[in-house]
Motif scaffolding. Structure first.
Motif, PDB file in Angstrom:
ATOM      1  N   PRO A   1       0.696  -1.271  -0.168  1.00  0.00           N
ATOM      2  CA  PRO A   1       0.007   0.043  -0.030  1.00  0.00           C
ATOM      3  C   PRO A   1       0.690   1.379  -0.100  1.00  0.00           C
ATOM      4  N   LEU A   2       1.945   1.107   0.393  1.00  0.00           N
ATOM      5  CA  LEU A   2       2.765   2.411   0.720  1.00  0.00           C
ATOM      6  C   LEU A   2       3.234   2.834  -0.729  1.00  0.00           C
TER       7      LEU A   2
ATOM      8  N   LEU B   1      -6.912   8.882   0.954  1.00  0.00           N
ATOM      9  CA  LEU B   1      -6.216   7.726   0.445  1.00  0.00           C
ATOM     10  C   LEU B   1      -7.152   6.522   0.621  1.00  0.00           C
ATOM     11  N   LEU B   2      -7.504   5.862  -0.263  1.00  0.00           N
ATOM     12  CA  LEU B   2      -8.590   4.597   0.029  1.00  0.00           C
ATOM     13  C   LEU B   2      -8.363   3.442  -0.552  1.00  0.00           C
TER      14      LEU B   2
ATOM     15  N   GLU C   1       6.943  13.031   0.718  1.00  0.00           N
ATOM     16  CA  GLU C   1       8.304  13.253   1.300  1.00  0.00           C
ATOM     17  C   GLU C   1       8.444  12.041   2.087  1.00  0.00           C
ATOM     18  N   ALA C   2       7.319  11.864   3.026  1.00  0.00           N
ATOM     19  CA  ALA C   2       7.512  10.843   4.241  1.00  0.00           C
ATOM     20  C   ALA C   2       7.438   9.483   3.680  1.00  0.00           C
ATOM     21  N   ALA C   3       6.756   9.271   2.512  1.00  0.00           N
ATOM     22  CA  ALA C   3       6.500   8.121   1.931  1.00  0.00           C
ATOM     23  C   ALA C   3       7.902   7.725   1.083  1.00  0.00           C
TER      24      ALA C   3
ATOM     25  N   ARG D   1      11.553   0.347   4.057  1.00  0.00           N
ATOM     26  CA  ARG D   1      10.300   0.054   4.550  1.00  0.00           C
ATOM     27  C   ARG D   1       9.081   0.119   3.972  1.00  0.00           C
ATOM     28  N   LEU D   2       8.076  -0.819   3.980  1.00  0.00           N
ATOM     29  CA  LEU D   2       6.924  -0.902   3.277  1.00  0.00           C
ATOM     30  C   LEU D   2       5.676  -0.801   3.826  1.00  0.00           C
ATOM     31  N   ASN D   3       5.670  -0.773   4.900  1.00  0.00           N
ATOM     32  CA  ASN D   3       4.347  -0.410   5.368  1.00  0.00           C
ATOM     33  C   ASN D   3       3.987   1.047   5.703  1.00  0.00           C
ATOM     34  N   MET D   4       2.786   1.366   5.996  1.00  0.00           N
ATOM     35  CA  MET D   4       2.102   2.615   5.791  1.00  0.00           C
ATOM     36  C   MET D   4       2.562   3.173   7.155  1.00  0.00           C
ATOM     37  N   ARG D   5       2.944   2.400   8.234  1.00  0.00           N
ATOM     38  CA  ARG D   5       3.274   2.950   9.558  1.00  0.00           C
ATOM     39  C   ARG D   5       4.476   3.749   9.378  1.00  0.00           C
ATOM     40  N   SER D   6       5.318   3.341   8.600  1.00  0.00           N
ATOM     41  CA  SER D   6       6.622   3.613   8.398  1.00  0.00           C
ATOM     42  C   SER D   6       6.676   5.173   7.653  1.00  0.00           C
ATOM     43  N   MET D   7       5.748   5.610   7.179  1.00  0.00           N
ATOM     44  CA  MET D   7       5.322   6.781   6.488  1.00  0.00           C
ATOM     45  C   MET D   7       4.827   7.765   7.547  1.00  0.00           C
ATOM     46  N   ILE D   8       3.910   7.083   8.263  1.00  0.00           N
ATOM     47  CA  ILE D   8       3.108   7.957   9.249  1.00  0.00           C
ATOM     48  C   ILE D   8       4.102   8.242  10.435  1.00  0.00           C
TER      49      ILE D   8
END
Length: 204
Positions: free
Chosen positions: A78-79, A96-97, A145-147, A155-162
């Motif tokens: 998803p990321l 984002l859905l 930028e965070a993604a 890192r491939l999970n959304m939490r890493s971006m958040i």
């Protein structure tokens, strides 16, 4: 101020057996429920897919004003899809859905987007602390930028971006229950059986 919506439709749908976004729910492709809920909420809709073949299939059912973005990465997550969408988005903020939550409501999408103004993200959070990063809104530039930073670290999970975003507003799912008492907005279709359950929920 224009806003965007990014719908992730590039997953491999292993449990489903074929392209989930095109699966029919009450004679309508699953992805259309999400796209129609976005009418009058955003000015730009972007569907992210993982291949040219998938893009060709999905183009057949979409209106011409919907953009299709293809993931260039071999990594599927998803990321990666979110990053592809953020690169395409022209709005300052973007919802984002996923493509498989047909019971989302226009009212709730509008609320999430409205709450994001002045923040870098609005993310629903359950009472147990679990978050819903794919039912969220993001300010496009910082999220992009965070993604990128998260993916550059492998890192491939959304939490890493958040984790790399500041100024996030978490909104309790209890707030959304005022509009959607059973929180059907979070029901996602992963299997043919889920599709049958969604159909009975739609009838209700």
């Amino acid at each position: 101020m224009d806003n965007s919506a990014i719908v992730l439709a590039g997953g491999s749908s292993k449990r489903f057996g074929h392209d989930k976004g095109l699966a029919l729910l009450a004679d309508k492709p699953l992805i259309m429920y999400i796209l129609e809920a976005l009418d009058a909420v955003v000015e730009e809709k972007i569907v992210v897919v993982s291949s040219k073949e998938q893009a060709e299939k999905i183009t057949k059912i979409l209106k011409p004003d919907i953009k299709i973005a293809i993931d260039n990465s071999k990594l599927q997550s998803p990321l990666v899809g979110a990053l592809t969408g953020f690169k395409e988005a022209s709005g300052e903020y973007a919802l984002l859905l996923p493509c498989d939550t047909p019971l989302i409501s226009r009212e709730i999408l509008a609320l999430i987007l409205e709450l994001c103004v002045g923040k870098n993200a609005v993310i629903p959070r359950w009472p147990n602390g679990y978050i819903e990063p794919l039912h969220a809104a993001y300010r496009v530039k910082p999220a992009l930028e965070a993604a990128e930073a998260a993916l550059n670290e492998g890192r491939l999970n959304m939490r890493s971006m958040i984790d790399k975003l500041r100024d996030i507003r978490y909104v309790s799912t209890l707030v959304f229950q005022q509009f959607d008492p059973q929180l059907k907005m979070f029901f996602n279709v992963n299997t043919p059986l889920d599709l049958k359950r969604a159909e009975s929920m739609l009838k209700d």
